[in-house]
Design an enzyme around this catalytic site. Structure first.
Site, PDB file in Angstrom:
ATOM      1  N   ALA A 117      53.349 -53.576  18.784  1.00  0.00           N
ATOM      2  CA  ALA A 117      54.276 -53.012  19.311  1.00  0.00           C
ATOM      3  C   ALA A 117      54.609 -51.285  18.864  1.00  0.00           C
ATOM      4  O   ALA A 117      55.436 -50.828  19.470  1.00  0.00           O
ATOM      5  CB  ALA A 117      55.954 -53.624  18.957  1.00  0.00           C
ATOM      6  N   ASP A 166      52.205 -43.803   8.739  1.00  0.00           N
ATOM      7  CA  ASP A 166      52.619 -45.141   8.753  1.00  0.00           C
ATOM      8  C   ASP A 166      52.898 -45.873   7.343  1.00  0.00           C
ATOM      9  O   ASP A 166      53.775 -46.092   7.020  1.00  0.00           O
ATOM     10  CB  ASP A 166      51.676 -46.242   9.506  1.00  0.00           C
ATOM     11  CG  ASP A 166      51.652 -45.603  11.026  1.00  0.00           C
ATOM     12  OD1 ASP A 166      52.571 -45.025  11.466  1.00  0.00           O
ATOM     13  OD2 ASP A 166      50.708 -46.214  11.802  1.00  0.00           O
ATOM     14  N   TYR A 218      42.936 -43.817  21.196  1.00  0.00           N
ATOM     15  CA  TYR A 218      43.442 -43.157  20.292  1.00  0.00           C
ATOM     16  C   TYR A 218      42.281 -42.338  19.580  1.00  0.00           C
ATOM     17  O   TYR A 218      42.639 -41.076  19.348  1.00  0.00           O
ATOM     18  CB  TYR A 218      43.913 -44.096  19.170  1.00  0.00           C
ATOM     19  CG  TYR A 218      44.557 -43.474  17.971  1.00  0.00           C
ATOM     20  CD1 TYR A 218      46.094 -43.618  18.095  1.00  0.00           C
ATOM     21  CD2 TYR A 218      44.134 -43.090  16.737  1.00  0.00           C
ATOM     22  CE1 TYR A 218      46.747 -42.850  17.029  1.00  0.00           C
ATOM     23  CE2 TYR A 218      44.718 -42.356  15.882  1.00  0.00           C
ATOM     24  CZ  TYR A 218      46.234 -42.529  15.913  1.00  0.00           C
ATOM     25  OH  TYR A 218      46.724 -41.905  14.918  1.00  0.00           O
TER      26      TYR A 218
END
Length: 377
Positions: A117, A166, A218
């Protein structure tokens, strides 16, 4: 989790550790360009119970997947362990490569961070495992170094070309704050984010359009940015400022590269403006920055998809002050700044729009800035 560990292993855990997913308030694809980001940790976690093993192996049980994987020192070479277990083996590998002796362990883990997600479920897994193994092995690893080791796991072991955002968010964040991180120097500080005091909350809506950082798009964006920096003669796109953007764009060979650069440079500027707004206690003024960020990701960086665009447009029409995609793109979640108590109404509006368009049902929750990885019992 302790009781589950006892049931599955027949012995007591030495402790329970947890690490959160994250939502990026603003600053997409700026991290690997040495730029600026502003994430905060979520109240959704990877939680694991663990105890050392004396045979030098690691046995990991995933409650979500109902799978168990076992690996030993001979299996730590990149490519030997794959799938979800690679994020665990990669942490052991990264610690070992850094010169640490990592004790074998039994680990039982579960997660309520939505997978695929864009909320960094993989970083939450890495940071939870790393936090547990560092303590079980009696290692002295500073928090920022833990984030770097977790990123090395993701980059070199798993093969996802992500930046530090992250793992830094999952490790360093504090409750009721966002983390302002300079991805070049790794300097960071906590930025107050009291949305409730301004009568606001942040809706996090999962479009349930899965994405993956390991896929080619990406990496393509990252390569385009690195090539542009080479042409422009700068270490990274972070070194191009808004004042010099037009001159820089004129030196690039094609329109696609120009649009990629324009996104990164303007996004860095939006992060800096967002930090100033948060420091001033004016969270409502974040709304136009969210809108501008989404338009840039959609038109210049081309990383949104129809479900994400529809969710953003519907959220605004349903009363959100501002909205944008969050995460690496090509699916995943949006965030929307909404009046306090308004998240469910906006989520229901998006669900109705999805049904009309023939899309699956989204899921949503209120994003609450929470603390980073730690021992919980």
């Amino acid at each position: 989790m302790s009781e589950t560990f006892r049931r599955m292993t027949g012995r007591e855990p030495e402790g329970v550790w947890a690490a959160p997913g994250r939502v990026n308030l603003i600053g997409e694809h700026t991290d690997y360009n040495d730029g600026f980001v502003l994430p905060f940790a979520l109240a959704q976690w990877v939680v694991l119970a663990a105890a050392p093993r004396e045979d030098g192996t690691w046995r990991v049980r995933s409650l979500n997947r109902r799978q168990t994987e076992t690996f030993g020192p001979a299996d730590l070479e990149p490519g030997r362990v794959d799938g979800w277990a690679a994020y665990v083996a990669g942490v052991v590998w990264a610690l070992t490569e850094a010169g640490h002796h990592v004790r074998g362990a039994d680990l039982v883990l579960g997660s309520d961070v939505p997978a695929g997600a864009g909320l960094s479920s993989s970083a939450a897994l890495e940071c939870a495992v790393l936090t547990a193994l560092v303590e079980l092995s009696g290692l002295d690893v500073a928090p920022l170094d833990r984030a770097r080791l977790a990123r090395r796991c993701e980059n070199e072991y798993v093969g996802a070309p992500t930046g530090l955002l992250d793992q830094a968010a999952s490790t360093l964040c504090e409750a009721d704050h966002a983390l302002f991180l300079d991805c070049r120097s790794a300097e960071n500080r906590q930025v107050p984010l009291d949305l409730g005091a301004a009568g606001l909350e942040l809706l996090v809506l999962d479009t349930r359009t899965p994405h993956s950082h390991v896929t080619g798009e990406y990496g393509d964006r990252r390569r385009a940015c690195e090539e542009a920096a080479r042409i422009l003669g700068v270490p990274a796109l972070r070194d191009i400022t808004l004042d010099h953007l037009d001159d820089a764009l004129a030196q690039l060979p094609d329109d696609v590269m120009r649009r990629r650069v324009r996104h990164v440079v303007t996004e860095d500027a939006r992060v800096l403006e967002a930090v100033a707004i948060a420091d001033d206690g004016r969270p409502a003024d974040l709304a136009p920055l969210l809108d501008a960020s989404h338009a840039s990701m959609r038109d210049d960086f081309e990383i949104t998809v129809p479900t994400v665009d529809l969710a953003v447009e519907t959220a605004r029409a349903a009363g959100a002050h501002g909205a944008r995609m969050t995460g690496g793109g090509f699916g995943g979640c949006i965030i929307a700044l909404v009046p306090e108590g308004g998240s469910d109404a906006v989520g229901q509006a998006v669900a109705a729009a999805f049904a009309d368009a023939g899309y699956g049902e989204p899921a949503w929750f209120v994003g609450r800035p929470s603390a980073g990885a730690r021992r919980v019992s």
